[in-house]
Scaffold this active site. Structure first.
Site, PDB file in Angstrom:
ATOM      1  N   ALA A  23       0.857  -1.380   0.167  1.00 41.43           N
ATOM      2  CA  ALA A  23      -0.205   0.527  -0.383  1.00 41.43           C
ATOM      3  C   ALA A  23       0.628   1.076  -0.333  1.00 41.43           C
ATOM      4  O   ALA A  23       1.014   2.006  -0.250  1.00 41.43           O
ATOM      5  CB  ALA A  23      -1.014   0.264   1.220  1.00 41.43           C
ATOM      6  N   THR A  27       0.321   5.568  -1.464  1.00 40.88           N
ATOM      7  CA  THR A  27       0.326   6.996  -0.589  1.00 40.88           C
ATOM      8  C   THR A  27       0.310   7.819  -1.777  1.00 40.88           C
ATOM      9  O   THR A  27      -0.164   8.911  -1.368  1.00 40.88           O
ATOM     10  CB  THR A  27       0.978   6.566   0.838  1.00 40.88           C
ATOM     11  OG1 THR A  27       2.090   6.557   0.625  1.00 40.88           O
ATOM     12  CG2 THR A  27       0.429   5.239   1.996  1.00 40.88           C
ATOM     13  N   ARG A  35      -1.334   0.356   8.042  1.00 43.12           N
ATOM     14  CA  ARG A  35      -1.526  -0.049   9.024  1.00 43.12           C
ATOM     15  C   ARG A  35      -0.203   1.598   9.062  1.00 43.12           C
ATOM     16  O   ARG A  35       0.176   2.163  10.702  1.00 43.12           O
ATOM     17  CB  ARG A  35      -0.129  -0.904   9.463  1.00 43.12           C
ATOM     18  CG  ARG A  35      -0.756  -1.969   8.984  1.00 43.12           C
ATOM     19  CD  ARG A  35      -0.336  -3.666   9.228  1.00 43.12           C
ATOM     20  NE  ARG A  35      -0.992  -4.210   8.766  1.00 43.12           N
ATOM     21  CZ  ARG A  35      -1.899  -5.212   7.900  1.00 43.12           C
ATOM     22  NH1 ARG A  35      -1.411  -5.035   6.755  1.00 43.12           N
ATOM     23  NH2 ARG A  35      -3.118  -6.037   7.693  1.00 43.12           N
ATOM     24  N   GLN A 102       0.143  -6.346  -3.468  1.00 38.56           N
ATOM     25  CA  GLN A 102      -0.467  -6.515  -2.429  1.00 38.56           C
ATOM     26  C   GLN A 102      -2.139  -5.285  -2.923  1.00 38.56           C
ATOM     27  O   GLN A 102      -2.736  -5.605  -2.615  1.00 38.56           O
ATOM     28  CB  GLN A 102      -0.284  -6.429  -0.994  1.00 38.56           C
ATOM     29  CG  GLN A 102       1.285  -7.607  -0.699  1.00 38.56           C
ATOM     30  CD  GLN A 102       1.450  -7.418  -0.025  1.00 38.56           C
ATOM     31  OE1 GLN A 102       1.461  -7.972   1.484  1.00 38.56           O
ATOM     32  NE2 GLN A 102       2.883  -6.539   0.877  1.00 38.56           N
ATOM     33  N   HIS A 120      -3.354 -10.134  -3.951  1.00 45.62           N
ATOM     34  CA  HIS A 120      -4.880  -9.952  -3.528  1.00 45.62           C
ATOM     35  C   HIS A 120      -6.008  -9.583  -3.972  1.00 45.62           C
ATOM     36  O   HIS A 120      -7.151  -8.609  -4.205  1.00 45.62           O
ATOM     37  CB  HIS A 120      -4.691  -8.949  -1.886  1.00 45.62           C
ATOM     38  CG  HIS A 120      -4.184  -9.215  -1.179  1.00 45.62           C
ATOM     39  ND1 HIS A 120      -2.998  -8.124   0.058  1.00 45.62           N
ATOM     40  CD2 HIS A 120      -3.259 -10.395  -0.935  1.00 45.62           C
ATOM     41  CE1 HIS A 120      -2.130  -9.553   0.783  1.00 45.62           C
ATOM     42  NE2 HIS A 120      -2.063 -10.238   0.020  1.00 45.62           N
ATOM     43  N   CYS A 149     -26.506  -9.639 -10.045  1.00 44.16           N
ATOM     44  CA  CYS A 149     -26.317  -9.486 -11.231  1.00 44.16           C
ATOM     45  C   CYS A 149     -27.736  -9.424 -11.638  1.00 44.16           C
ATOM     46  O   CYS A 149     -28.945 -10.322 -11.243  1.00 44.16           O
ATOM     47  CB  CYS A 149     -25.049 -11.057 -10.569  1.00 44.16           C
ATOM     48  SG  CYS A 149     -25.358 -11.873 -13.348  1.00 44.16           S
ATOM     49  N   CYS A 151     -29.168 -12.086 -13.554  1.00 42.10           N
ATOM     50  CA  CYS A 151     -29.153 -13.619 -13.194  1.00 42.10           C
ATOM     51  C   CYS A 151     -29.777 -13.867 -11.375  1.00 42.10           C
ATOM     52  O   CYS A 151     -30.309 -14.663 -10.857  1.00 42.10           O
ATOM     53  CB  CYS A 151     -28.069 -14.618 -13.261  1.00 42.10           C
ATOM     54  SG  CYS A 151     -27.339 -14.811 -12.120  1.00 42.10           S
ATOM     55  N   THR A 189       5.297  -1.621   1.919  1.00 38.40           N
ATOM     56  CA  THR A 189       4.614  -2.981   2.229  1.00 38.40           C
ATOM     57  C   THR A 189       5.596  -2.706   3.609  1.00 38.40           C
ATOM     58  O   THR A 189       6.466  -3.187   4.216  1.00 38.40           O
ATOM     59  CB  THR A 189       5.320  -3.821   1.713  1.00 38.40           C
ATOM     60  OG1 THR A 189       4.101  -5.016   2.357  1.00 38.40           O
ATOM     61  CG2 THR A 189       6.436  -4.187   1.244  1.00 38.40           C
ATOM     62  N   ILE A 230       8.975   6.077  -1.563  1.00 39.53           N
ATOM     63  CA  ILE A 230       8.960   5.510  -2.936  1.00 39.53           C
ATOM     64  C   ILE A 230       9.435   5.487  -3.987  1.00 39.53           C
ATOM     65  O   ILE A 230       9.739   6.058  -4.978  1.00 39.53           O
ATOM     66  CB  ILE A 230       8.920   4.442  -2.902  1.00 39.53           C
ATOM     67  CG1 ILE A 230       8.830   2.917  -3.724  1.00 39.53           C
ATOM     68  CG2 ILE A 230       7.157   4.086  -2.857  1.00 39.53           C
ATOM     69  CD1 ILE A 230       8.854   1.530  -3.260  1.00 39.53           C
TER      70      ILE A 230
HETATM   71  N1  APR Z   1       6.937   4.990   0.733  1.00 46.07           N
HETATM   72  C1  APR Z   1       7.363   4.171   1.265  1.00 46.07           C
HETATM   73  N2  APR Z   1       6.832   4.321   2.249  1.00 46.07           N
HETATM   74  C2  APR Z   1       5.783   3.615   2.584  1.00 46.07           C
HETATM   75  C3  APR Z   1       5.188   4.795   1.642  1.00 46.07           C
HETATM   76  C4  APR Z   1       5.314   5.936   0.567  1.00 46.07           C
HETATM   77  N3  APR Z   1       5.392   7.363   0.395  1.00 46.07           N
HETATM   78  N4  APR Z   1       3.466   4.885   2.227  1.00 46.07           N
HETATM   79  C5  APR Z   1       3.639   4.059   3.851  1.00 46.07           C
HETATM   80  N5  APR Z   1       4.375   3.812   3.084  1.00 46.07           N
HETATM   81  C6  APR Z   1       5.200   2.165   4.327  1.00 46.07           C
HETATM   82  C7  APR Z   1       4.457   2.615   5.914  1.00 46.07           C
HETATM   83  O1  APR Z   1       5.614   2.838   6.361  1.00 46.07           O
HETATM   84  C8  APR Z   1       3.789   0.869   5.779  1.00 46.07           C
HETATM   85  O2  APR Z   1       5.329   0.152   6.319  1.00 46.07           O
HETATM   86  O3  APR Z   1       4.156   1.464   3.465  1.00 46.07           O
HETATM   87  C9  APR Z   1       4.033   0.491   4.776  1.00 46.07           C
HETATM   88  C10 APR Z   1       2.497   0.402   4.122  1.00 46.07           C
HETATM   89  O4  APR Z   1       1.779  -1.043   5.414  1.00 46.07           O
HETATM   90  P1  APR Z   1       0.511  -1.343   5.067  1.00 46.07           P
HETATM   91  O5  APR Z   1      -0.311   0.274   5.169  1.00 46.07           O
HETATM   92  O6  APR Z   1       0.741  -2.994   6.412  1.00 46.07           O
HETATM   93  O7  APR Z   1       0.507  -1.836   3.681  1.00 46.07           O
HETATM   94  P2  APR Z   1       0.481  -3.511   2.980  1.00 46.07           P
HETATM   95  O8  APR Z   1       1.907  -4.117   3.620  1.00 46.07           O
HETATM   96  O9  APR Z   1       0.218  -3.157   1.829  1.00 46.07           O
HETATM   97  O10 APR Z   1      -0.216  -4.404   4.116  1.00 46.07           O
HETATM   98  C11 APR Z   1      -0.345  -5.869   3.709  1.00 46.07           C
HETATM   99  O11 APR Z   1      -2.494  -5.908   4.111  1.00 46.07           O
HETATM  100  O12 APR Z   1      -5.011  -5.117   5.111  1.00 46.07           O
HETATM  101  C12 APR Z   1      -4.369  -6.073   4.007  1.00 46.07           C
HETATM  102  O13 APR Z   1      -4.474  -6.985   1.969  1.00 46.07           O
HETATM  103  C13 APR Z   1      -4.951  -5.779   2.644  1.00 46.07           C
HETATM  104  O14 APR Z   1      -2.853  -6.115   1.176  1.00 46.07           O
HETATM  105  C14 APR Z   1      -2.746  -5.216   2.502  1.00 46.07           C
HETATM  106  C15 APR Z   1      -1.954  -6.043   3.406  1.00 46.07           C
END
Ligand code: APR
Length: 245
Positions: A23, A27, A35, A102, A120, A149, A151, A189, A230
C-alpha cells in the site's frame, strides 16, 4: 556508496529485477495505506476494518461490507505516481521482469506495467457468485447496497478477503520470479501479512533492496535499506520527474 547510488548501480547492471510492493506504493497517489498512523486500520469504525474485510463479515453483513468497501476500498480519480511510472519504465527497458503487488488499485497497469501479479486481486474485477459473469468497477460504484447480477446472484469483488485463499497460479508465478531474480526491490509494505510476506524467503540473490518509510521485520535481512518515500526514491533513480502524467 550512498544508498541511492548503489541502487542505481544495481539497476543499471541488471536485466532481471523483480519488484514486490504494498500500500505504501500508492500513498503518493493519495490512497491511504493500512498500518501507518493515518492508515485505514487506525481509523475508527464500528468494527475493526480487518473484521469487515473478512469472508465471514461479507457473508453475514453484506450491506455493511459493501458500504465500507465502496467508501474505503475504491479510490476514485487517482493516478499512478512516480513509483508506478518508474517501475513501468524499467520493464519497458527490459530490466524489470515483474511487479508483484498486494495492492488492488490497478495503478501499476495504469502506469503501463504489463507483467503485474496481484496477490490480493483487484477492484477492477468483479464476478457474479452464481453464474460467474464478469463485471467492471462500475457495477459496484454504480449501484447501491448489495450489487446483484442479471441472473439474480450477488456480484463479489475479485479481492482476497481475510480468511480467503490467494490464487495459486499467481502465487506460483510470483515464487518463480522471485526465486530467479537478480535484484529484488521491496517497497511500501509492512511485510506483516502472510502468505504474501513469506514470498520474500524464495529470493536467493544478494541484492535485496528495501525502500520503506518505516522499519519492517525484514530490514536486517536486506542488502540495502533506503528509508524514504518510494515515489521520490524510484523517481530520482529512474529519472521520472514530478510533472509526468
Ligand atoms: N514510501 C515508502 N513507504 C511508504 C510510503 C511511501 N510513500 N507510504 C507508506 N509507506 C510504508 C509504511 O511505512 C508501511 O510500512 O508502507 C507500508 C504500508 O504497510 P501497510 O499499510 O501494512 O500495507 P501493506 O503492507 O500493503 O498491507 C498488506 O494487509 O490488510 C491487508 O490486504 C491488505 O494488501 C494489504 C496487506
Amino acid at each position: 556508496m550512498e544508498g541511492i547510488e548503489l541502487l542505481k548501480k544495481w539497476i543499471d547492471e541488471s536485466d532481471n529485477i523483480v519488484f514486490f510492493g504494498g500500500a505504501g506504493v500508492s500513498t503518493e497517489s493519495g490512497i491511504p495505506d493500512f498500518r501507518s498512523v493515518d492508515g485505514l486500520y487506525n481509523q475508527q469504525y464500528d468494527y475493526p476494518p480487518e473484521t469487515i474485510l473478512s469472508h465471514t463479515f461479507y457473508m453475514r453483513k453484506p450491506e455493511e461490507f459493501y458500504r465500507f468497501y465502496r467508501n474505503k476500498m475504491i479510490a476514485k480519480d487517482v493516478k499512478p505516481n512516480r513509483a508506478h511510472l518508474a517501475l513501468a519504465k524499467l520493464e519497458a527497458e527490459g530490466k524489470l521482469r515483474a511487479v508483484i503487488t498486494q495492492n488492488i488499485d490497478g495503478l501499476h497497469q495504469a502506469a503501463g506495467s504489463r507483467e503485474v501479479l496481484e496477490l490480493h486481486g483487484s477492484v477492477l474485477r468483479n464476478y457474479c457468485t452464481r453464474c460467474g459473469r464478469f463485471y467492471g468497477l462500475d457495477a459496484i460504484t454504480g449501484s447501491e447496497g448489495v450489487p446483484v447480477c442479471s441472473c439474480g446472484g450477488t456480484i463479489k469483488p475479485d479481492v482476497v478477503l481475510y480468511e480467503e485463499g490467494l490464487d495459486q497460479e499467481t502465487l506460483q508465478k510470483s515464487v518463480d520470479y522471485i526465486s530467479r531474480a537478480d535484484v529484488l526491490i521491496i517497497g511500501g509494505t509492512s511485510l506483516t501479512v502472510y502468505p504474501a510476506a513469506g514470498l520474500i524467503d524464495y529470493y536467493r540473490g544478494r541484492k535485496l533492496v528495501l525502500i520503506n518509510k518505516d522499519v519492517t521485520p525484514l530490514d536486517k535481512r536486506a542488502d540495502l535499506v533506503i528509508t524514504g518515500k518510494i515515489g521520490e526514491v524510484l523517481g530520482e533513480v529512474c529519472g521520472i520527474n514530478q510533472e509526468e502524467k
